[in-house]
Write an enzyme that holds these catalytic residues in place. Sequence first.
Site, PDB file in Angstrom:
ATOM      1  CE1 TYR A  49       3.048   6.185   0.994  1.00 34.46           C
ATOM      2  CE2 TYR A  49       1.716   6.943   2.840  1.00 34.46           C
ATOM      3  CZ  TYR A  49       1.811   6.412   1.564  1.00 34.46           C
ATOM      4  OH  TYR A  49       0.677   6.113   0.863  1.00 34.46           O
ATOM      5  CD  GLU A  50       1.573  10.526   7.326  1.00 34.99           C
ATOM      6  OE1 GLU A  50       2.035  11.303   8.199  1.00 34.99           O
ATOM      7  OE2 GLU A  50       0.582   9.799   7.520  1.00 34.99           O
TER       8      GLU A  50
ATOM      9  CB  SER B 245      -4.732   5.351   3.611  1.00 33.17           C
ATOM     10  OG  SER B 245      -3.397   4.895   3.684  1.00 33.17           O
TER      11      SER B 245
ATOM     12  CE1 TYR C  29      -6.912   3.220   7.495  1.00 30.81           C
ATOM     13  CE2 TYR C  29      -6.889   5.473   6.728  1.00 30.81           C
ATOM     14  CZ  TYR C  29      -6.264   4.425   7.347  1.00 30.81           C
ATOM     15  OH  TYR C  29      -4.995   4.575   7.813  1.00 30.81           O
ATOM     16  CE  LYS C  30     -14.490   7.195   1.325  1.00 32.97           C
ATOM     17  NZ  LYS C  30     -14.732   7.957   0.083  1.00 32.97           N
TER      18      LYS C  30
ATOM     19  CE1 TYR D  31       5.442   3.700   6.387  1.00 34.29           C
ATOM     20  CE2 TYR D  31       6.791   2.281   7.771  1.00 34.29           C
ATOM     21  CZ  TYR D  31       6.616   2.982   6.593  1.00 34.29           C
ATOM     22  OH  TYR D  31       7.590   2.969   5.619  1.00 34.29           O
TER      23      TYR D  31
ATOM     24  CG  ASN E 273      -2.614   7.832   2.296  1.00 36.36           C
ATOM     25  OD1 ASN E 273      -2.642   6.962   1.424  1.00 36.36           O
ATOM     26  ND2 ASN E 273      -1.972   7.672   3.435  1.00 36.36           N
TER      27      ASN E 273
ATOM     28  CD  GLU F 161      -1.210  11.151  16.293  1.00 39.86           C
ATOM     29  OE1 GLU F 161      -0.644  11.951  15.533  1.00 39.86           O
ATOM     30  OE2 GLU F 161      -2.294  11.409  16.850  1.00 39.86           O
TER      31      GLU F 161
END
Length: 169
Positions: free
Chosen positions: A35-36, A136, A140-141, A95, A133, A92
């Site tokens: 994905y990354e 994400s 996260y915000k 997913y 990303n 770390e």
Amino acid sequence: MKELIDTCLSDFKLRFAEIEDVSLILGFIKELADYEKMLPEVVATEEVLRESLFKQKNAEVIIGEYKNEPAAFALFFHNFSTFLGRPGIYLEDLYVKPEMREKGMGKIILSYLAKLAIDRKCGRLEWWCLDWNEPSIKFYKQVGAVSMDDWTVYRVADEALYKLASDSN
């Protein structure tokens, strides 16, 4: 018997990974790396994970199961803040399988890790996120995370790590 942790999402349970989960963990790592767009960088093997996670206990893994099937994972470990004088939890990797997204599993896992941090008397929970990303970052915000824009990540690895280590003699 694996101890399952109930969550607020029906049919979604959390549990700490066990040594028998090494293959599953490596599979999640490879899916995340794909994905990354970093799959070629994955050099971890089941043997390395077995040693690092379950013998040396360098990190812990939470598995999220939806209807008894693996749907998500989080790998984390403790760091330490000299300013706080307390440990923290460093996430770390987190997913969630693509077909399981938008159900709230990621937030449930983050919430569980926040509770774990409090229970373990940690001062914070932190992680990195790739700049591109956007989904994400938005998520996260929404949960109250703040980006640490004043900081730059530095890394020494591979040959540079060995060279730096040899400079101490």
